[in-house]
Design a protein around this motif. Structure first.
Motif, mmCIF file in Angstrom:
data_model
loop_
_atom_site.group_PDB
_atom_site.id
_atom_site.type_symbol
_atom_site.label_atom_id
_atom_site.label_comp_id
_atom_site.label_asym_id
_atom_site.label_seq_id
_atom_site.Cartn_x
_atom_site.Cartn_y
_atom_site.Cartn_z
ATOM 1 N N ASP A 245 17.933 14.437 80.061
ATOM 2 C CA ASP A 245 16.501 14.226 80.277
ATOM 3 C C ASP A 245 16.194 12.952 81.045
ATOM 4 O O ASP A 245 15.223 12.911 81.827
ATOM 5 C CB ASP A 245 15.765 14.191 78.930
ATOM 6 N N THR A 246 16.974 11.898 80.840
ATOM 7 C CA THR A 246 16.658 10.625 81.493
ATOM 8 C C THR A 246 17.324 10.463 82.849
ATOM 9 O O THR A 246 16.760 9.835 83.745
ATOM 10 C CB THR A 246 17.061 9.437 80.592
ATOM 11 N N LEU A 247 18.498 11.038 83.007
ATOM 12 C CA LEU A 247 19.178 10.909 84.306
ATOM 13 C C LEU A 247 18.692 11.949 85.309
ATOM 14 O O LEU A 247 18.789 11.748 86.526
ATOM 15 C CB LEU A 247 20.698 11.034 84.123
ATOM 16 N N GLU A 248 18.226 13.079 84.813
ATOM 17 C CA GLU A 248 17.690 14.168 85.638
ATOM 18 C C GLU A 248 18.658 14.550 86.759
ATOM 19 O O GLU A 248 19.806 14.909 86.483
ATOM 20 C CB GLU A 248 16.300 13.786 86.162
ATOM 21 N N GLU A 249 18.224 14.444 88.019
ATOM 22 C CA GLU A 249 19.072 14.921 89.125
ATOM 23 C C GLU A 249 20.331 14.083 89.309
ATOM 24 O O GLU A 249 21.269 14.493 90.008
ATOM 25 C CB GLU A 249 18.273 14.954 90.446
ATOM 26 N N VAL A 281 30.863 2.666 69.570
ATOM 27 C CA VAL A 281 30.423 2.464 70.943
ATOM 28 C C VAL A 281 28.969 2.003 70.901
ATOM 29 O O VAL A 281 28.164 2.503 70.110
ATOM 30 C CB VAL A 281 30.562 3.761 71.775
ATOM 31 N N SER A 282 28.642 1.004 71.718
ATOM 32 C CA SER A 282 27.296 0.448 71.749
ATOM 33 C C SER A 282 26.528 0.990 72.952
ATOM 34 O O SER A 282 27.097 1.584 73.864
ATOM 35 C CB SER A 282 27.347 -1.077 71.817
ATOM 36 N N ARG A 283 25.241 0.748 72.950
ATOM 37 C CA ARG A 283 24.426 1.158 74.095
ATOM 38 C C ARG A 283 24.886 0.448 75.364
ATOM 39 O O ARG A 283 24.889 1.021 76.451
ATOM 40 C CB ARG A 283 22.954 0.834 73.827
ATOM 41 N N ALA A 284 25.280 -0.822 75.236
ATOM 42 C CA ALA A 284 25.732 -1.585 76.399
ATOM 43 C C ALA A 284 26.969 -0.945 77.027
ATOM 44 O O ALA A 284 27.101 -0.893 78.262
ATOM 45 C CB ALA A 284 26.026 -3.029 76.000
ATOM 46 N N SER A 296 20.967 4.916 89.133
ATOM 47 C CA SER A 296 19.927 3.986 89.554
ATOM 48 C C SER A 296 19.381 3.198 88.374
ATOM 49 O O SER A 296 19.436 3.635 87.222
ATOM 50 C CB SER A 296 18.788 4.751 90.232
ATOM 51 N N GLN A 297 18.848 2.015 88.663
ATOM 52 C CA GLN A 297 18.299 1.159 87.616
ATOM 53 C C GLN A 297 17.139 1.834 86.884
ATOM 54 O O GLN A 297 16.973 1.662 85.683
ATOM 55 C CB GLN A 297 17.836 -0.165 88.228
ATOM 56 N N THR A 298 16.348 2.612 87.611
ATOM 57 C CA THR A 298 15.214 3.295 86.985
ATOM 58 C C THR A 298 15.687 4.274 85.924
ATOM 59 O O THR A 298 15.153 4.319 84.801
ATOM 60 C CB THR A 298 14.397 4.048 88.047
ATOM 61 N N ARG A 299 16.708 5.069 86.279
ATOM 62 C CA ARG A 299 17.230 6.055 85.324
ATOM 63 C C ARG A 299 17.936 5.362 84.149
ATOM 64 O O ARG A 299 17.831 5.806 83.009
ATOM 65 C CB ARG A 299 18.205 7.007 86.032
ATOM 66 N N MET A 300 18.647 4.284 84.432
ATOM 67 C CA MET A 300 19.341 3.567 83.357
ATOM 68 C C MET A 300 18.347 2.961 82.380
ATOM 69 O O MET A 300 18.549 2.985 81.157
ATOM 70 C CB MET A 300 20.248 2.479 83.937
ATOM 71 N N ALA A 301 17.253 2.421 82.906
ATOM 72 C CA ALA A 301 16.239 1.825 82.039
ATOM 73 C C ALA A 301 15.611 2.895 81.146
ATOM 74 O O ALA A 301 15.358 2.650 79.950
ATOM 75 C CB ALA A 301 15.161 1.147 82.887
ATOM 76 N N ALA A 302 15.376 4.071 81.708
ATOM 77 C CA ALA A 302 14.812 5.169 80.921
ATOM 78 C C ALA A 302 15.782 5.603 79.829
ATOM 79 O O ALA A 302 15.377 5.859 78.689
ATOM 80 C CB ALA A 302 14.485 6.352 81.838
ATOM 81 N N GLU A 304 18.182 3.744 78.390
ATOM 82 C CA GLU A 304 18.300 2.703 77.375
ATOM 83 C C GLU A 304 17.102 2.701 76.424
ATOM 84 O O GLU A 304 17.247 2.519 75.207
ATOM 85 C CB GLU A 304 18.469 1.340 78.045
ATOM 86 N N MET A 305 15.906 2.918 76.971
ATOM 87 C CA MET A 305 14.705 2.942 76.138
ATOM 88 C C MET A 305 14.751 4.125 75.174
ATOM 89 O O MET A 305 14.463 3.971 73.975
ATOM 90 C CB MET A 305 13.459 3.024 77.021
ATOM 91 N N GLN A 306 15.138 5.294 75.667
ATOM 92 C CA GLN A 306 15.201 6.482 74.821
ATOM 93 C C GLN A 306 16.354 6.393 73.818
ATOM 94 O O GLN A 306 16.254 6.904 72.697
ATOM 95 C CB GLN A 306 15.362 7.736 75.695
#
Length: 375
Positions: A245-249, A281-284, A296-302, A304-306
């Motif tokens: 859902d967050t990485l999409e394409e 395993v951690s989120r990091a 991309s940073q946008t997808r990674m940020a999404a 991490e938030m989710q």
């Protein structure tokens, strides 16, 4: 509790090593009514019967830490003054001779358990004179000064077998074997107190569930008033949904392959290295895999938030709950291809003339329905 400590206790569940002299419990019918209670001495049973009882109890300490076995930690205020901790201490300190405490446990368990059919609640008490081990791991029986006493609770479904035809050797004849009720392996249970650093930890308990899909959180809440982590199967499904859902394409085969490789490497490293704590395993660490794949940073940020929303901030997960270390599967609506993770580099995805394909590199030995074919 780590794997070595759990294994040390498991080795005690044999007639010649166990300190369990009796097992008490109750039989509950499908209407959540106690049909009967029992308090049996293992010494009065046959060796075969006592071995089977101990084998059932032993199953409550089986499985994978972080998946089937979960460490529970009481808050300080619970240990100092709480009904749930007092009940567990009363059971242990009385060596299961406090009938009021036993009845309270039964009622709490029955009221919270959502099990179909009939089941047994088994309770056992054991005292273990912990042998001393030096830093090099050598056991010194004459140097031990730790006495660890604990209770073990196992909730076992009771299932009806099917009628069958049996051959009786003594009579040299066949006879019908009627259906009968048998005790199945434990579905849920716990050990209290925890055995941490090979000593008593009154702030901890070890919680067991047979299934990775169901953790019986109501049962844990009723007895411990503590939250449970998400069941292993739910962790896997949630993790997969987060990636999709967050990485999409950007969620490509290569990304999933890299994640599988990294998590499998953690699992394998934990098996090979002399680590006692469960692999985590951690989120990091997950984010680093995504970064290495060029997400991309946008997808990674999404992501991490989710991730934090689903599992909690700073949550660490067991890799065994996130991937199947034994196989990968590539699926379409009509075809599923399964293979061992170490052969994932033989598979690739490609678009040819506008059509999407899954390609498998084929060397020698290609067969269809067991028949070797030629290209």
């Amino acid at each position: 509790m780590n794997e070595k400590e759990i294994a040390e206790l498991r080795r005690r569940f044999r007639p010649e090593k166990s300190g369990i002299s009796r097992v008490c419990g109750c039989y509950v019918n499908e209407n959540r009514e106690i049909v009967s209670r029992f308090d049996q001495s293992l010494g009065l049973m046959s060796q075969e019967e006592s071995e089977k009882i101990l084998a059932i109890l032993k199953r409550t300490l089986s499985g994978t830490p972080g998946k089937n076995l979960t460490d529970l930690t009481f808050q300080t205020k619970q240990v100092v003054d709480s009904d749930e901790h007092r009940l567990l201490m009363a059971l242990r300190d009385s060596r299961l001779h406090d009938q009021e405490a036993i009845d309270t446990l039964f009622q709490k368990a029955i009221g919270a358990l959502d099990l179909e059919g009939n089941y047994l609640i088994l309770l056992a008490y054991d005292t273990y004179d912990v042998p001393y081990r030096s830093k090099d791991g050598q056991r010194q029986d004459d140097a031990g000064d730790e006495c660890y006493s604990y209770i073990l609770c196992s909730v076992c479904p009771v299932k009806l077998t099917k009628p069958a035809l049996s051959y009786y050797v003594d009579e040299n004849a066949f006879h019908n074997l009627s259906a009968d009720w048998i005790v199945a392996p434990p579905e849920v249970g716990f050990l209290f107190p925890a055995f941490d650093d090979r000593t008593t930890n009154l702030y901890g308990a070890l919680y067991y569930t047979r299934s990775a899909k169901e953790n019986y959180s109501d049962f844990a809440e009723a007895l411990f008033h503590l939250p449970l982590p998400m069941p292993g199967e739910a962790q896997k499904e949630t993790f997969q949904e987060l990636l999709s859902d967050t990485l999409e394409e950007e969620c490509s085969y290569e990304v999933v392959q890299a994640m599988q490789d990294r998590l499998c490497a953690l699992i394998e490293a934990h098996k090979e290295a002399p680590q006692e704590e469960p692999a985590e395993v951690s989120r990091a660490q997950v984010s680093q895999v995504l970064a290495d794949c060029g997400i991309s940073q946008t997808r990674m940020a999404a992501f991490e938030m989710q991730y934090d929303a689903a599992f909690g901030v700073d949550a660490k997960l067991a890799p065994v709950n996130l991937v199947d270390a034994k196989q990968m599967a590539v699926s379409t609506p009509n075809i599923t291809i399964r293979f061992k993770p170490e052969y994932s580099d033989l598979v690739e995805t490609r678009i040819i003339d506008g059509v999407r394909y899954i390609l498998i590199r084929a060397d020698d030995g290609v067969e269809v329905n067991g028949i070797p074919i030629r290209f």
